[in-house]
Motif scaffolding. Structure first.
Motif, short mmCIF file in Angstrom:
data_model
loop_
_atom_site.label_atom_id
_atom_site.label_comp_id
_atom_site.label_asym_id
_atom_site.label_seq_id
_atom_site.Cartn_x
_atom_site.Cartn_y
_atom_site.Cartn_z
N PRO A 128 20.41 10.61 6.53
CA PRO A 128 21.03 10.83 5.23
C PRO A 128 20.36 9.95 4.18
CG PRO A 128 22.67 10.56 6.93
CD PRO A 128 21.35 10.25 7.55
N ILE A 129 20.60 10.23 2.97
CA ILE A 129 19.85 9.74 1.82
C ILE A 129 19.42 8.28 1.95
CG2 ILE A 129 19.85 9.80 -0.68
CD1 ILE A 129 20.67 12.39 0.86
N ALA A 130 18.17 8.00 1.61
CA ALA A 130 17.64 6.65 1.78
C ALA A 130 16.78 6.23 0.60
CB ALA A 130 16.81 6.58 3.06
N ARG A 131 16.62 4.91 0.47
CA ARG A 131 15.69 4.32 -0.48
C ARG A 131 14.55 3.71 0.31
NH1 ARG A 131 17.85 -0.02 -4.32
NH2 ARG A 131 15.94 0.49 -5.41
N VAL A 132 13.33 3.89 -0.16
CA VAL A 132 12.16 3.33 0.50
C VAL A 132 11.32 2.60 -0.53
CG1 VAL A 132 10.13 3.79 1.92
CG2 VAL A 132 12.14 5.26 2.13
N ILE A 133 10.96 1.35 -0.21
CA ILE A 133 10.15 0.52 -1.11
C ILE A 133 9.07 -0.15 -0.28
CG2 ILE A 133 10.14 -1.46 -2.70
CD1 ILE A 133 13.13 -0.87 -3.17
N ALA A 134 7.86 -0.18 -0.80
CA ALA A 134 6.77 -0.91 -0.16
C ALA A 134 6.32 -2.00 -1.12
CB ALA A 134 5.61 0.03 0.16
N ALA A 135 5.94 -3.14 -0.57
CA ALA A 135 5.45 -4.25 -1.39
C ALA A 135 4.20 -4.82 -0.75
CB ALA A 135 6.52 -5.34 -1.53
N SER A 136 3.26 -5.23 -1.59
CA SER A 136 2.03 -5.83 -1.08
C SER A 136 2.25 -7.31 -0.79
CB SER A 136 0.91 -5.66 -2.11
OG SER A 136 1.16 -6.48 -3.24
N ALA A 137 1.30 -7.90 -0.12
CA ALA A 137 1.30 -9.35 0.04
C ALA A 137 0.96 -10.00 -1.29
CB ALA A 137 0.29 -9.75 1.11
N ALA A 138 1.25 -11.28 -1.41
CA ALA A 138 0.85 -12.02 -2.61
C ALA A 138 -0.67 -12.13 -2.64
CB ALA A 138 1.49 -13.40 -2.62
N VAL A 139 -1.21 -12.44 -3.80
CA VAL A 139 -2.66 -12.48 -4.00
C VAL A 139 -3.14 -13.92 -3.99
CG1 VAL A 139 -4.55 -11.84 -5.53
CG2 VAL A 139 -2.53 -10.37 -5.38
N LEU A 140 -4.02 -14.24 -3.05
CA LEU A 140 -4.66 -15.55 -3.00
C LEU A 140 -5.97 -15.41 -2.24
CD1 LEU A 140 -3.06 -17.93 -0.34
CD2 LEU A 140 -2.74 -15.46 -0.32
N PRO A 141 -6.92 -16.31 -2.46
CA PRO A 141 -8.20 -16.22 -1.76
C PRO A 141 -8.01 -16.29 -0.24
CG PRO A 141 -8.33 -17.79 -3.57
CD PRO A 141 -6.88 -17.44 -3.41
N LYS A 142 -8.77 -15.48 0.48
CA LYS A 142 -8.62 -15.44 1.94
C LYS A 142 -8.91 -16.79 2.57
CE LYS A 142 -10.03 -12.80 6.02
NZ LYS A 142 -10.84 -11.67 6.54
N ASP A 143 -9.88 -17.52 2.02
CA ASP A 143 -10.22 -18.81 2.62
C ASP A 143 -9.18 -19.88 2.34
OD1 ASP A 143 -10.71 -19.27 -0.06
OD2 ASP A 143 -12.84 -19.69 0.17
N ALA A 144 -8.16 -19.55 1.51
CA ALA A 144 -7.08 -20.50 1.26
C ALA A 144 -6.00 -20.45 2.34
CB ALA A 144 -6.45 -20.23 -0.11
N ILE A 145 -6.06 -19.41 3.20
CA ILE A 145 -5.06 -19.28 4.26
C ILE A 145 -5.45 -20.19 5.42
CG2 ILE A 145 -3.99 -17.70 5.90
CD1 ILE A 145 -4.55 -15.44 3.92
N VAL A 146 -4.61 -21.17 5.68
CA VAL A 146 -4.90 -22.19 6.69
C VAL A 146 -4.16 -21.90 8.00
CG1 VAL A 146 -4.70 -24.65 7.24
CG2 VAL A 146 -5.33 -23.93 4.92
N ASP A 147 -2.90 -21.49 7.91
CA ASP A 147 -2.07 -21.34 9.11
C ASP A 147 -0.91 -20.40 8.78
OD1 ASP A 147 -0.66 -21.64 11.47
OD2 ASP A 147 0.13 -23.62 10.97
N THR A 148 -0.72 -19.37 9.59
CA THR A 148 0.36 -18.41 9.35
C THR A 148 1.66 -18.77 10.07
OG1 THR A 148 -0.37 -17.02 11.20
CG2 THR A 148 -1.29 -16.53 9.03
N THR A 149 1.69 -19.90 10.78
CA THR A 149 2.91 -20.31 11.48
C THR A 149 4.08 -20.40 10.50
OG1 THR A 149 1.61 -21.63 13.03
CG2 THR A 149 3.97 -22.09 12.90
N GLY A 150 5.15 -19.68 10.80
CA GLY A 150 6.36 -19.77 9.97
C GLY A 150 6.35 -18.90 8.73
#
Length: 426
Positions: free
Chosen positions: A349-371
């Motif tokens: 029955p009737i639904a709402r669907v929303i998609a959202a992107s990840a935030a924008v930051l340089p890939k080399d700034a990602i150090v650890d995805t824990t948590g």
């Protein structure tokens, strides 16, 4: 997002679940069997899904209360001190004398961008530990109760009390766990990992797995699924229109493809937008995008019955694998999905669907995805309590999760409310 009832609206949220200590070793690459590597960085800090999420919520301005159980040792003293310093009340954290506190070894792979966890649990939180007086005291004045899926038997007693008191319940479905099915039956809100829906249902496609999961949740208002670097998906109940026949019918996989294409086509140069926050090292993080299906839609699902045995086999295999990873193979049946597959074919029955992107930051700034998932959930706790719309909630949660990923560990990068742009909350 849909808010808690007005009479219960406030800043107090209760979390029931894990807390502990994390030993984080950052290495250049993940070791091969019988390898010897040196760490590039070694840190010790508080951990546990529930405690991490409540810490994120506290830094945004909520007043979280934790129900959990740890050891009566010095490690436990440190866990309590760290949580209290962050504004998380530990009044209802029980101490098991003579037992060690829970801890997790985490290998952070710089080259592969992964993190691998090996967890050692402590004494379990038993049903008798959560007395009626403890539950009553913890829930008094609460706007929302959050369960991370652990300590399920005791957590279920708190969930039943919250439901009876009219307090909304949010359940995290990170992976298959014994007792999680019963907790999900009480959930008003559910946040799943990318892997959970397909493991729980055995469905091959993400859209069918999301829809199958959503249909099995008897009291669900909305469900959000985190997809890592691909962002997140929101699926919620929508009020039926008077002329129901005019509502378009479409498969969820097609909706998700359309929303992803909308975000790609409308994507401006986000690098020119003002930053949502800036890390201690000067890295700017910018708010991502969101796209919603226009109006309410009817989601369609027509099962090919010939695939049913394969679907069931996949769900059973996932349950068996989860029980083995938890050294709990004798209880494999308790990890399995709930409901029958036949009941889940047809139209939602009737639904709402929303998609959202990840935030924008340089890939080399990602150090650890824990948590990162814990940060996302902690932010949604804040969003529910403040009645934020889902599009805004998902983008805010993505920014908080991204900020967390710029440092080692689950908590070091979690932002204070004052460090975030006011535009995120408007």
């Amino acid at each position: 997002m849909q808010s808690a009832p007005q009479e219960a609206l406030g800043h107090k949220v209760v979390g029931v679940g894990s807390c502990g200590l994390d030993y984080l070793a950052q290495v250049a690459r993940f070791p091969q069997p019988d390898d010897k590597l040196r760490t590039e960085n070694l840190q010790t800090q508080g951990g546990g899904n529930c405690a991490n999420a409540l810490t994120a919520a506290a830094r945004l301005g909520l007043k979280p209360v934790l129900i959990s159980k740890i050891g009566g040792d010095a490690i436990g003293d440190g866990i309590i001190s760290e949580l209290e310093n962050d504004g998380v009340s530990t009044e209802f954290v029980l101490r098991a004398k003579g037992h060690p506190s829970p801890f997790t070894y985490i290998i952070v792979d710089r080259e592969g961008g992964t993190r691998t966890c090996i967890h050692t649990p402590a004494a379990p939180l038993e049903v008798d530990d959560v007395s009626p007086s403890l539950i009553e005291g913890a829930l008094h004045g609460a706007a929302l109760v959050y369960f991370d899926g652990r300590l399920a038997e005791a957590a279920l007693q708190v969930a039943k009390a919250a439901t009876a008191a009219g307090i909304p319940v949010l359940v995290e479905a990170e992976r298959l766990r014994p007792g999680l099915n019963e907790l999900l039956a009480h959930a008003d809100y559910v946040v799943t990992s990318a892997k959970f829906p397909q493991a729980w249902t055995g469905e091959a496609s993400l859209g069918d797995a999301l829809l199958s999961t959503f249909q099995r949740l008897p009291h669900i208002r909305w469900m959000a699924t985190t997809l890592g670097s691909r962002g997140s998906v929101f699926l919620g109940q929508a009020e039926a229109l008077q002329n129901g026949d005019s509502i378009p019918t479409i498969r969820l996989d097609d909706v998700l493809d359309q929303l992803s294409e909308q975000m790609r086509e409308s994507k401006a140069d986000l690098h020119d937008e003002p930053p949502a926050c800036t890390t201690a090292s000067g890295v700017d993080i910018r708010e991502g995008q969101s796209a919603a299906a226009e109006g309410a839609i009817r989601l369609q699902w027509r099962r090919d019955e010939s695939t049913l045995p394969e679907v069931r086999q996949k769900a059973d295999a996932a349950a068996a694998a989860a029980s083995i990873s938890n050294a709990d193979s004798r209880r494999a049946s308790e990890y399995n999905r709930t409901g029958s597959m036949e009941e889940c074919s047809g139209d939602l029955p009737i639904a709402r669907v929303i998609a959202a992107s990840a935030a924008v930051l340089p890939k080399d700034a990602i150090v650890d995805t824990t948590g990162a998932g814990d940060a996302f959930i902690g932010t949604l706790l804040y969003a529910i309590c403040h009645g934020m719309p889902p599009e805004k909630s998902l983008r805010l949660a993505a920014v908080v999760a991204a900020k967390k990923c710029t440092t080692v560990g689950a908590r070091g990068g979690l932002p204070q409310r004052s460090s975030l742009s006011d535009m995120l909350f408007l």
